[in-house]
Design a protein around this motif. Sequence first.
Motif, PDB file in Angstrom:
ATOM      1  N   ASP A  52      10.795  36.557  31.005  1.00 26.58           N
ATOM      2  CA  ASP A  52      12.061  37.270  31.181  1.00 26.58           C
ATOM      3  C   ASP A  52      12.583  37.793  29.845  1.00 26.58           C
ATOM      4  O   ASP A  52      13.052  38.931  29.756  1.00 26.58           O
ATOM      5  CB  ASP A  52      13.111  36.372  31.834  1.00 26.58           C
ATOM      6  N   ALA A  53      12.489  36.975  28.786  1.00 24.01           N
ATOM      7  CA  ALA A  53      12.932  37.401  27.458  1.00 24.01           C
ATOM      8  C   ALA A  53      12.105  38.584  26.971  1.00 24.01           C
ATOM      9  O   ALA A  53      12.644  39.562  26.429  1.00 24.01           O
ATOM     10  CB  ALA A  53      12.849  36.244  26.466  1.00 24.01           C
ATOM     11  N   VAL A  55      10.336  40.782  28.888  1.00 20.91           N
ATOM     12  CA  VAL A  55      10.594  41.949  29.747  1.00 20.91           C
ATOM     13  C   VAL A  55      11.937  42.589  29.397  1.00 20.91           C
ATOM     14  O   VAL A  55      12.026  43.816  29.256  1.00 20.91           O
ATOM     15  CB  VAL A  55      10.527  41.568  31.243  1.00 20.91           C
ATOM     16  N   ASP A  56      12.977  41.785  29.222  1.00 20.44           N
ATOM     17  CA  ASP A  56      14.296  42.328  28.861  1.00 20.44           C
ATOM     18  C   ASP A  56      14.226  43.098  27.553  1.00 20.44           C
ATOM     19  O   ASP A  56      14.753  44.206  27.443  1.00 20.44           O
ATOM     20  CB  ASP A  56      15.335  41.206  28.750  1.00 20.44           C
ATOM     21  N   ALA A  57      13.562  42.515  26.553  1.00 22.10           N
ATOM     22  CA  ALA A  57      13.452  43.182  25.253  1.00 22.10           C
ATOM     23  C   ALA A  57      12.624  44.456  25.354  1.00 22.10           C
ATOM     24  O   ALA A  57      12.978  45.490  24.772  1.00 22.10           O
ATOM     25  CB  ALA A  57      12.844  42.228  24.225  1.00 22.10           C
ATOM     26  N   GLU A  59      12.151  46.412  27.981  1.00 15.34           N
ATOM     27  CA  GLU A  59      12.904  47.447  28.696  1.00 15.34           C
ATOM     28  C   GLU A  59      14.006  48.033  27.813  1.00 15.34           C
ATOM     29  O   GLU A  59      14.240  49.247  27.835  1.00 15.34           O
ATOM     30  CB  GLU A  59      13.465  46.893  29.992  1.00 15.34           C
ATOM     31  N   LYS A  60      14.653  47.206  27.009  1.00 12.77           N
ATOM     32  CA  LYS A  60      15.685  47.707  26.086  1.00 12.77           C
ATOM     33  C   LYS A  60      15.088  48.637  25.041  1.00 12.77           C
ATOM     34  O   LYS A  60      15.762  49.524  24.535  1.00 12.77           O
ATOM     35  CB  LYS A  60      16.405  46.545  25.403  1.00 12.77           C
ATOM     36  N   ARG A  67       5.832  44.023  36.530  1.00 15.26           N
ATOM     37  CA  ARG A  67       5.534  42.590  36.468  1.00 15.26           C
ATOM     38  C   ARG A  67       4.870  42.128  37.757  1.00 15.26           C
ATOM     39  O   ARG A  67       5.313  42.468  38.840  1.00 15.26           O
ATOM     40  CB  ARG A  67       6.840  41.823  36.253  1.00 15.26           C
ATOM     41  N   CYS A 144      11.402  31.755  23.622  1.00 12.07           N
ATOM     42  CA  CYS A 144      11.992  32.958  24.222  1.00 12.07           C
ATOM     43  C   CYS A 144      12.278  34.006  23.143  1.00 12.07           C
ATOM     44  O   CYS A 144      12.064  35.206  23.357  1.00 12.07           O
ATOM     45  CB  CYS A 144      13.265  32.614  24.997  1.00 12.07           C
ATOM     46  N   ALA A 148      10.635  37.726  22.992  1.00 12.35           N
ATOM     47  CA  ALA A 148      11.430  38.948  22.854  1.00 12.35           C
ATOM     48  C   ALA A 148      10.964  39.747  21.639  1.00 12.35           C
ATOM     49  O   ALA A 148      10.841  40.974  21.698  1.00 12.35           O
ATOM     50  CB  ALA A 148      12.918  38.603  22.739  1.00 12.35           C
TER      51      ALA A 148
END
Length: 154
Positions: A52-53, A55-57, A59-60, A67, A144, A148
């Motif tokens: 999740d860390a 993927v969030d990074a 996408e940002k 996924r 995490c 990221a």
Amino acid sequence: MLCVLIIAQAFSYDYVRKARGRQKRRGAIKGKKVVVITGSPRKGGNSFAMVDAFVDAAEKLGHEVTRFDVAFMKIGGCHACETCYSAGKECALIACCEEEDPMVLDGVRVPMERNCALNKWDMVGEVLVPGVLNKDDIEKTDGCAQAAALAEKI
């Protein structure tokens, strides 16, 4: 031991196209196309937290992330499309294990590095975190944050 494989580049698989279609309907994303494949059967566990860390990074940073949590999917075998053998892909590895000995992760790391070399993929980084057994143990580490940061290398 749980492992996450990250591959950056376009793929021709049907599920990737379908998943990308859903993402495009939500709005165009610029950057690289990143495929994340997880094998963990524990939703919300340590591997999921690191993914999740990442993927969030990613996408940002403008990457398009697809996924696949394969522990919850029916996946067939190889279709011999030979997409794997096209050069120019970037690859990364995120893995954690219950054991305290980091050498246990060599069982995942070494074959992954050899596979990347065989396929002429560029291994851009690894996040290997030993000693995380219970849910949320990953929060006691920098796993995490490392995941990221790995997104910036893709």
